[in-house]
Design a protein around this motif. Sequence first.
Motif, short mmCIF file in Angstrom:
data_model
loop_
_atom_site.label_atom_id
_atom_site.label_comp_id
_atom_site.label_asym_id
_atom_site.label_seq_id
_atom_site.Cartn_x
_atom_site.Cartn_y
_atom_site.Cartn_z
N GLY A 214 -13.40 52.40 29.27
CA GLY A 214 -12.52 51.79 28.28
C GLY A 214 -12.87 50.32 28.14
N TYR A 215 -12.73 49.77 26.95
CA TYR A 215 -13.05 48.37 26.75
C TYR A 215 -12.29 47.83 25.56
CZ TYR A 215 -16.15 50.25 23.19
OH TYR A 215 -16.65 50.93 22.11
N ARG A 216 -12.14 46.52 25.54
CA ARG A 216 -11.56 45.81 24.41
C ARG A 216 -12.09 44.38 24.41
NH1 ARG A 216 -5.29 46.24 24.85
NH2 ARG A 216 -5.78 48.41 24.83
N ILE A 217 -12.38 43.89 23.22
CA ILE A 217 -12.95 42.55 23.04
C ILE A 217 -11.99 41.75 22.17
CG2 ILE A 217 -14.91 41.24 22.08
CD1 ILE A 217 -15.66 42.93 24.54
N ALA A 218 -11.80 40.49 22.51
CA ALA A 218 -10.91 39.62 21.74
C ALA A 218 -11.35 39.54 20.28
CB ALA A 218 -10.91 38.22 22.35
N GLU A 219 -10.39 39.40 19.40
CA GLU A 219 -10.69 39.32 17.97
C GLU A 219 -11.66 38.18 17.68
OE1 GLU A 219 -8.34 39.37 13.71
OE2 GLU A 219 -7.27 38.65 15.48
N ARG A 220 -11.47 37.04 18.33
CA ARG A 220 -12.33 35.88 18.06
C ARG A 220 -13.75 36.05 18.58
NH1 ARG A 220 -11.85 31.53 22.40
NH2 ARG A 220 -10.61 32.50 24.04
N ALA A 221 -13.97 37.05 19.45
CA ALA A 221 -15.32 37.30 19.99
C ALA A 221 -15.96 38.55 19.40
CB ALA A 221 -15.24 37.44 21.51
N ALA A 222 -15.25 39.24 18.53
CA ALA A 222 -15.74 40.49 17.96
C ALA A 222 -16.83 40.24 16.91
CB ALA A 222 -14.59 41.26 17.32
N GLY A 223 -17.66 41.27 16.71
CA GLY A 223 -18.67 41.22 15.66
C GLY A 223 -19.93 40.47 16.02
N ARG A 224 -20.12 40.14 17.30
CA ARG A 224 -21.30 39.38 17.71
C ARG A 224 -22.15 40.14 18.72
NH1 ARG A 224 -18.94 33.93 19.74
NH2 ARG A 224 -17.03 35.08 20.02
N GLY A 225 -21.89 41.44 18.88
CA GLY A 225 -22.69 42.24 19.81
C GLY A 225 -22.22 42.18 21.25
N LEU A 226 -21.13 41.48 21.51
CA LEU A 226 -20.64 41.33 22.88
C LEU A 226 -20.21 42.67 23.47
CD1 LEU A 226 -19.94 39.42 25.20
CD2 LEU A 226 -17.71 39.04 24.11
N PHE B 252 -4.95 36.78 27.10
CA PHE B 252 -5.85 37.60 26.28
C PHE B 252 -5.09 38.77 25.65
CE2 PHE B 252 -8.24 41.63 26.66
CZ PHE B 252 -9.24 41.44 25.71
N GLU B 253 -4.32 39.49 26.45
CA GLU B 253 -3.59 40.65 25.95
C GLU B 253 -2.54 40.25 24.92
OE1 GLU B 253 -4.30 43.73 26.28
OE2 GLU B 253 -5.54 43.85 28.07
N LEU B 254 -1.81 39.17 25.17
CA LEU B 254 -0.79 38.72 24.22
C LEU B 254 -1.42 38.22 22.92
CD1 LEU B 254 1.60 36.86 26.69
CD2 LEU B 254 2.17 38.88 25.29
N GLU B 255 -2.46 37.43 23.03
CA GLU B 255 -3.13 36.86 21.86
C GLU B 255 -3.70 37.94 20.95
OE1 GLU B 255 -7.30 34.52 21.27
OE2 GLU B 255 -5.90 33.61 22.68
N ASN B 256 -4.15 39.04 21.53
CA ASN B 256 -4.84 40.08 20.77
C ASN B 256 -4.02 41.35 20.56
OD1 ASN B 256 -7.74 39.04 20.39
ND2 ASN B 256 -7.24 38.57 22.53
N ARG B 257 -2.75 41.32 20.90
CA ARG B 257 -1.93 42.54 20.85
C ARG B 257 -1.95 43.20 19.47
NH1 ARG B 257 4.36 43.49 22.74
NH2 ARG B 257 4.27 45.77 22.49
N ALA B 258 -1.68 42.46 18.44
CA ALA B 258 -1.65 43.04 17.09
C ALA B 258 -3.05 43.51 16.66
CB ALA B 258 -1.10 42.03 16.10
N TYR B 259 -4.06 42.75 17.01
CA TYR B 259 -5.44 43.12 16.68
C TYR B 259 -5.80 44.45 17.32
CZ TYR B 259 -10.57 42.86 16.85
OH TYR B 259 -11.91 43.14 16.77
N PHE B 260 -5.50 44.61 18.61
CA PHE B 260 -5.81 45.85 19.30
C PHE B 260 -5.00 47.02 18.74
CE2 PHE B 260 -6.80 43.12 23.25
CZ PHE B 260 -8.11 42.95 22.86
N ALA B 261 -3.73 46.79 18.45
CA ALA B 261 -2.85 47.87 17.98
C ALA B 261 -3.29 48.44 16.63
CB ALA B 261 -1.41 47.37 17.88
N ALA B 262 -4.12 47.70 15.91
CA ALA B 262 -4.62 48.21 14.63
C ALA B 262 -5.62 49.35 14.82
CB ALA B 262 -5.27 47.08 13.83
N SER B 263 -6.25 49.44 16.01
CA SER B 263 -7.27 50.47 16.20
C SER B 263 -7.09 51.32 17.46
CB SER B 263 -8.67 49.84 16.21
OG SER B 263 -8.76 48.87 17.23
N ILE B 264 -6.25 50.90 18.39
CA ILE B 264 -5.98 51.68 19.60
C ILE B 264 -4.48 51.64 19.88
CG2 ILE B 264 -8.26 51.37 20.65
CD1 ILE B 264 -7.15 49.10 22.30
N PRO B 265 -3.96 52.61 20.61
CA PRO B 265 -2.52 52.63 20.88
C PRO B 265 -2.06 51.34 21.58
CG PRO B 265 -3.51 54.73 21.48
CD PRO B 265 -4.64 53.79 21.16
#
Length: 181
Positions: free
Chosen positions: A86-98, A18-31
């Motif tokens: 603190g929380y983070r949601i995978a890019e593929r699961a984002a935008g659905r209210g999760l 999860f962390e590897l797959e979403n690393r770039a996605y997370f880095a766009a909005s959090i450190p």
Amino acid sequence: MPEMQLLRPDHAPALLAFELENRAYFAASIPDRGDDYFTCFDERHRALLAEQEAGVCYFHVLVGAGGEVLGRVNLVDVADGGAELGYRIAERAAGRGLATRTVRELCALAARGYGLTVLRAAATLDNAASRTVLARSGFAVVGETQLSGRPGLSYLRDLRELRDATAPPDAPATRGTTPGS
């Protein structure tokens, strides 16, 4: 619907993926966590479990039907009836209210399961999605802050009305997980 589970040793492979797959996605909005996080992942995972066992943090993962991690939601620095969310949601699961559903669920668990009365959180100004999740989950802006040099807002959520509610929380511990296992 993904299931929130208290972090366990066997979550490590799916959590790292999860962390590897979403690393770039997370880095766009959090450190970004940095390369050492991934290099020393197993050691870090064991340290998190030890903190959880000591009761100073509660780490949760959102597990999909196939056992994949779709998010994480954590309470850290638990002391004096409060904790930092603190929380983070995978890019593929984002935008659905999760994220909103999960943060609300964790607020109830924090109040009724962990006995907390207040949660703190922060989000950068450019992270509109996280600011929206916090607002929809009952958090109020209490000030300005800096997050890794980026301007942000500090939030607070009073949990007392949730603690006093009569319905039990949908606690991960009731779903076959045990703290510190």
